[in-house]
Motif scaffolding. Structure first.
Motif, PDB file in Angstrom:
ATOM      1  N   ARG A 194      24.132  24.477  47.451  1.00 54.89           N
ATOM      2  CA  ARG A 194      24.266  24.990  46.086  1.00 54.89           C
ATOM      3  C   ARG A 194      24.558  26.485  46.088  1.00 54.89           C
ATOM      4  NH1 ARG A 194      20.681  27.555  43.175  1.00 54.89           N
ATOM      5  NH2 ARG A 194      18.976  26.979  44.586  1.00 54.89           N
ATOM      6  N   MET A 225      28.053  27.099  47.298  1.00 52.27           N
ATOM      7  CA  MET A 225      29.006  26.813  46.240  1.00 52.27           C
ATOM      8  C   MET A 225      29.017  27.933  45.199  1.00 52.27           C
ATOM      9  SD  MET A 225      29.261  23.437  43.803  1.00 52.27           S
ATOM     10  CE  MET A 225      29.422  22.395  45.257  1.00 52.27           C
ATOM     11  N   ARG A 226      27.828  28.443  44.872  1.00 50.62           N
ATOM     12  CA  ARG A 226      27.753  29.549  43.924  1.00 50.62           C
ATOM     13  C   ARG A 226      28.468  30.776  44.472  1.00 50.62           C
ATOM     14  NH1 ARG A 226      21.951  31.851  42.644  1.00 50.62           N
ATOM     15  NH2 ARG A 226      21.642  29.712  41.851  1.00 50.62           N
ATOM     16  N   GLN A 233      30.910  30.807  46.647  1.00 50.06           N
ATOM     17  CA  GLN A 233      32.350  30.569  46.610  1.00 50.06           C
ATOM     18  C   GLN A 233      32.899  30.706  45.190  1.00 50.06           C
ATOM     19  OE1 GLN A 233      32.935  26.733  48.423  1.00 50.06           O
ATOM     20  NE2 GLN A 233      32.465  27.460  50.492  1.00 50.06           N
ATOM     21  N   MET A 234      32.129  30.209  44.210  1.00 53.17           N
ATOM     22  CA  MET A 234      32.566  30.342  42.827  1.00 53.17           C
ATOM     23  C   MET A 234      32.631  31.805  42.417  1.00 53.17           C
ATOM     24  SD  MET A 234      33.318  27.407  41.618  1.00 53.17           S
ATOM     25  CE  MET A 234      33.334  27.730  39.864  1.00 53.17           C
ATOM     26  N   GLU A 235      31.628  32.585  42.837  1.00 55.81           N
ATOM     27  CA  GLU A 235      31.639  34.009  42.519  1.00 55.81           C
ATOM     28  C   GLU A 235      32.809  34.711  43.193  1.00 55.81           C
ATOM     29  OE1 GLU A 235      27.813  35.297  43.753  1.00 55.81           O
ATOM     30  OE2 GLU A 235      26.777  34.611  41.936  1.00 55.81           O
ATOM     31  N   LEU A 275      35.641  33.266  44.035  1.00 54.13           N
ATOM     32  CA  LEU A 275      36.840  32.842  43.324  1.00 54.13           C
ATOM     33  C   LEU A 275      36.999  33.604  42.008  1.00 54.13           C
ATOM     34  CD1 LEU A 275      36.772  28.964  43.880  1.00 54.13           C
ATOM     35  CD2 LEU A 275      38.453  30.573  44.782  1.00 54.13           C
ATOM     36  N   GLU A 276      35.870  33.783  41.311  1.00 55.67           N
ATOM     37  CA  GLU A 276      35.922  34.511  40.051  1.00 55.67           C
ATOM     38  C   GLU A 276      36.308  35.965  40.284  1.00 55.67           C
ATOM     39  OE1 GLU A 276      35.738  35.433  36.031  1.00 55.67           O
ATOM     40  OE2 GLU A 276      35.882  33.513  37.081  1.00 55.67           O
ATOM     41  N   ARG A 286      39.887  36.003  41.007  1.00 53.35           N
ATOM     42  CA  ARG A 286      40.656  35.811  39.781  1.00 53.35           C
ATOM     43  C   ARG A 286      40.731  37.107  38.975  1.00 53.35           C
ATOM     44  NH1 ARG A 286      39.986  35.246  34.669  1.00 53.35           N
ATOM     45  NH2 ARG A 286      37.724  35.487  34.820  1.00 53.35           N
TER      46      ARG A 286
END
Length: 405
Positions: free
Chosen positions: A131, A134-135, A137-139, A141-142, A145
């Protein structure tokens, strides 16, 4: 918390020996085990830490495990912490059913099976690591972006600026051709007329009075071309930081009186008059030629865009500085245009016709900065504009060259 940091586990039991035994059973290098001997202490720890799993003893005084679980589920901070209940009571009390009702993911009975406990804990530790990864990686990616959005914005701005520069270059070349063609055409026509008079043998056309008038017209056209060329050279020198400033002692009021007198004919042609307010002599350490260049530029603009009438020139002492104010009573400058008028190739208009190359105010501001001063403007649409040239009177403030553009 990083995805590679140890996962945090919470064990809650009112008996210290039970806490020590469970701690020894589940602790390893990838886990941090926190202990609490009451529900209140457990809630306090949950407010400080993010736990991968909470192992709660059911039978505790004051607040039992079920009550603690209900409080955890009622708060967003602790609602998603997985709960495993532990009980020494027999299965016949059906505690497991109540435990699942309060949100538990598992229910264990004492005596505990060490292998089963370690296996279950490892599942939740693995889920926690996944988890958090994943967090992360999401951060990432954000963040990527957002960075792409910034880069895209910069790219769009650069592209727009490039297009504007190309458009300004084309306009500039067109303006240079137009501004140089006017005096050249006049000189060419004058030459043709003189050649025609010579071919006809009309020598009286070249009497001293006529010859003097011809020479003056030629001088005006040649000076206009020289002025355009000098402006372009000044811009090039400013951008490369090689503009020459030759300071010396200057008496400002004498300079202003001379400039106002020189522009009297131009003022009369514009149905205007230039008024210099009286002031005591002011001495400073400046490049006289460059300061005169700035003042001439400001007065020429005031006569061009002032709509006729009075153009007022005044001098004000401001501490160690002196301020030269040039005020006209024309249409003024629109608020969204004030910052742009000091950019190169920005021009005002009069009767729809562009005047000059749009370099005068840009050069003037750079010359003011090269003297350690500044050039500003205040304007209200419909009430004219007031340009202020602020100069330090001391030699120490003088810079060796104009600030690069």
């Amino acid at each position: 918390m990083s995805a590679h940091d140890p996962s945090k586990l919470l064990i809650v039991d009112d008996l210290p020996e039970n806490l020590r035994a469970l701690d020894a059973l589940i602790r390893d290098d990838q886990r941090l085990v926190f202990q609490a001997q009451s529900g209140e202490e457990a809630l306090s720890l949950m407010l400080e830490h993010e736990f991968a799993l909470a192992i709660l003893d059911v039978q505790m005084p004051s607040m039992d495990g079920f009550e603690l679980a209900e409080l955890m589920r009622s708060t967003s901070r602790t609602r998603n912490i997985p709960i495993v209940f532990v009980s020494a009571a027999g299965r016949e009390l059906n505690y497991a059913f109540k435990g699942y009702e309060t949100g538990a993911v598992d229910f264990l009975y004492k005596p505990l099976d060490p292998d089963a406990v370690r296996s279950k804990v490892q599942v939740f530790v693995t889920l926690d690591q996944q988890r958090r990864e994943m967090r992360r990686q999401m951060e990432a990616l954000e963040a990527a972006r957002r960075e792409q959005e910034v880069l895209l914005g910069e790219l769009n701005a650069t592209q727009a600026e490039l297009q504007r520069s190309l458009r300004m270059r084309d306009e500039f070349m067109s303006l240079v051709a137009h501004e140089l063609r006017t005096p050249l055409n006049t000189l060419f026509l004058e030459t043709q007329m003189r050649s025609l008079q010579l071919k006809r043998g009309n020598l009286p056309a070249f009497n001293p009075e006529q010859m003097s008038s011809m020479i003056k017209r030629d001088e005006r056209q040649i000076k206009a071309m020289i002025r355009l060329i000098d402006d372009m050279l000044d811009v090039s020198r400013m951008k490369s930081g090689t503009l020459s400033i030759r300071p010396g002692k200057v008496e400002l009021m004498a300079l202003l009186e001379r400039v106002v007198n020189d522009l009297s004919l131009q003022a009369a042609a514009a149905n205007a008059n230039v008024e210099l307010a009286p002031h005591q002599p002011v001495e400073g350490y400046w490049d006289e030629f460059r300061i005169e260049q700035v003042v001439v530029n400001l007065l020429t603009n005031a006569l061009r865009y002032g709509g006729g009438g009075a153009v007022e020139v005044s001098v004000h002492d401001e501490g160690c500085n002196v301020r030269i104010a040039v005020r006209d009573h024309g249409k003024g400058i629109a608020p969204d245009y004030i910052d742009r008028i000091f950019e190169p190739y920005e021009r005002g208009t009069k009767s729809g016709e562009p005047k000059g190359l749009g370099l005068g105010l840009y050069i003037s501001r750079q010359l003011a900065m090269s003297h350690g001063g500044q050039l500003t403007v205040e304007s209200t649409p419909g009430q004219g504009a007031c340009f202020s040239l602020i100069l330090p009177c001391t030699e120490a403030a003088l810079q060796p060259a104009a600030a690069p553009a």
